[in-house]
Design an enzyme around this catalytic site. Structure first.
Site, PDB file in Angstrom:
ATOM      1  N   HIS A   1      -2.096  -2.085  -9.192  1.00 24.08           N
ATOM      2  CA  HIS A   1      -3.751  -1.903  -8.296  1.00 24.08           C
ATOM      3  C   HIS A   1      -4.685  -2.418  -8.378  1.00 24.08           C
ATOM      4  CE1 HIS A   1      -5.968   1.482  -6.942  1.00 24.08           C
ATOM      5  NE2 HIS A   1      -4.769   2.193  -6.880  1.00 24.08           N
TER       6      HIS A   1
ATOM      7  N   HIS B   1       0.861  -1.262  -0.101  1.00 19.89           N
ATOM      8  CA  HIS B   1      -0.041  -0.096  -0.097  1.00 19.89           C
ATOM      9  C   HIS B   1       0.767   1.164   0.550  1.00 19.89           C
ATOM     10  CE1 HIS B   1      -3.494   2.613   1.086  1.00 19.89           C
ATOM     11  NE2 HIS B   1      -3.909   2.073   1.648  1.00 19.89           N
TER      12      HIS B   1
ATOM     13  N   ASP C   1       3.159   5.451  -6.921  1.00 20.84           N
ATOM     14  CA  ASP C   1       4.182   5.124  -6.276  1.00 20.84           C
ATOM     15  C   ASP C   1       4.992   5.494  -6.965  1.00 20.84           C
ATOM     16  OD1 ASP C   1       1.681   3.276  -4.514  1.00 20.84           O
ATOM     17  OD2 ASP C   1       3.055   5.128  -3.280  1.00 20.84           O
TER      18      ASP C   1
END
Ligand code: SDX
Length: 391
Positions: free
Chosen positions: A270, A229, A327
């Site tokens: 994802h 995460h 990210d």
């Protein structure tokens, strides 16, 4: 303004399902905050205005924006007693461990005087958290490097103040570079909310028990920490540094495809997006802006871009719709700004705070029931106790 802290009788919130805050279409790569596309907000709005939008459901007027920003500014300091709380941590503790502890400790300072059943008190808690998270984040960093804490300054922007608290010292001023200030503001904005992901669902579930908002946000910080995460941005940089050179990329891509190898390409894939994460596109553009402004020719960026190209062309990733996520590029920007890798998830938590708070409030803004996820039991059927002498 009315909206955030008044109950909408037609909307009975539940712990983990309905929400009016953020919409994601994973197949089309669409992300809307209260109906506004993330790329338009990133280009035309700023972080505090987006905080207002998430909290109240509408973009502020110029007067509302100014009042919101000045109220946030005046809540950036921490209770002096909290400074001593840091001393209980080892200097080399992971910044997320300290962040989680200090935010949870806010319950002991700011919650006792608040009644979450009171609309105004809920608003005060929201403002305090948005205001204090950058101060805490910067203090976490200063503590880890043994430098004195820097007080927030009311003459700087939200992002500029954060950079100042991070990099100024009592001996030397830190001049905020407008390009880095804009990049920092955009990173906070791109992390502001993302529907009911693991950490936001944690905040909502904690909120459904009636726990105070500071404790709920601390629970969200804990959930965000994992490498699957919010910890992925730190893991991306560690992965790029482990790859080290473009010549090594093929080996790591092969490992990511090997079922027997636990290695995954950090920053790819994802739970929802089966298309490009729209935040990644903006993050990539911001990355180029920052590196060209600073004149940095970071070899890690070359590795990242090559990795992205391979992943897009490689059938394994294309078949599984594994694209770069939010990210993938954020870490390269943060590294260029001078923020150490282990602080990346602390930045993510700071940016995500308004989303967590908006979901927390949506959770408790009217009649609600405690969340109670059901399980599918696959254990033993009933059996009688066996005395130890017969085992
Ligand atoms: C965030 O939920 C949110 O909104 C989160 C977030 C937010 O803003 O709050 O967007 C922030 O958490 C972004 C994600 C950051 N995490 C990472 O970058 C870590 C690397 N990514 C993977 O761990 C993974 O992609 C997840 C955890 C993000 C998603 O995991 P899933 O849902 O289990 O992945 P999947 O089921 O869709 O995988 C399908 C296939 C599997 O292979 P098969 O069993 O079909 O053969 O794709 C493979 C997976 O093994 N796969 C990967 C991979 N991600 C999935 N293979 C290699 N590298 C990867 N990164």
């Amino acid at each position: 303004p009315k909206g955030l802290f008044t109950f909408d009788p037609g909307f009975v919130s539940t712990a983990a399902c309905e929400s009016k805050i953020t919409y994601i279409d994973g197949d089309k790569g669409i992300l809307l905050h209260r109906g506004y596309p993330i790329d338009q907000l990133a280009e035309q709005s700023d972080y505090l205005e987006t905080c207002f939008l998430l909290l109240y459901g509408e973009l502020p007027s110029a007067e509302e924006k100014e009042k919101f920003a000045s109220t946030i500014t005046r809540h950036t300091m921490l209770h002096e007693q909290l400074n001593h709380f840091f001393n209980g941590f080892r200097r080399d503790a992971h910044p997320m461990a300290v962040m989680c502890g200090v935010v949870g400790a806010l319950s002991a300072f700011y919650h006792d005087s608040l009644d979450i059943g009171n609309e105004y008190h809920r608003e005060v808690a929201a403002y305090r958290l948005i205001a204090k998270m950058p101060t805490i984040a910067a203090m976490v960093y200063k503590y880890s490097i043994g430098q004195p804490f820097m007080f927030p300054r009311n003459d700087l922007s939200y992002a500029g103040n954060f950079l100042h608290m991070m990099f100024a010292t009592p001996c030397e001023e830190y001049v905020v570079n407008p390009v880095l200030e804009r990049a920092m503001d955009r990173i906070f904005l791109l992390h502001a909310d993302h529907e009911q992901n693991a950490s936001t669902s944690t905040v909502r579930l904690a909120g459904s028990s009636g726990a105070n908002p500071f404790a709920c946000i601390a629970a969200g910080i804990a959930a965000l920490w994992g490498p699957a995460h919010g910890g992925a941005n730190e893991a991306v940089l560690n992965m790029l540094e482990e790859i080290g050179d473009e010549s090594q990329i093929d080996e790591f891509v092969a490992r990511a495809k090997d079922k027997d190898d636990p290695f995954r390409l950090m920053g790819f894939g994802h739970r929802v997006y089966k298309n490009f994460d729209p935040r990644a596109k903006v993050m990539k553009q911001t990355c180029d802006e920052v590196l060209s402004e600073l004149g940095i020719d970071d070899p890690l960026l070359k590795i990242a871009k090559r990795l992205e190209q391979i992943a897009i062309e490689d059938p394994y990733f294309a078949e599984r719709k594994l694209y770069p996520n939010v990210d993938f590029y954020s870490g390269i920007i943060l590294k260029a700004i001078g923020i150490p890798t282990e602080m990346f998830t602390v930045i993510f938590a700071t940016g995500r705070t308004p989303g967590w708070i908006a979901h927390w409030h949506e959770m408790i803004s009217g009649p609600y029931r405690i969340g109670r996820p059901r399980q599918l039991y696959t254990g033993n059927t009933q059996r009688d106790y066996t005395p130890i002498e017969k085992r």
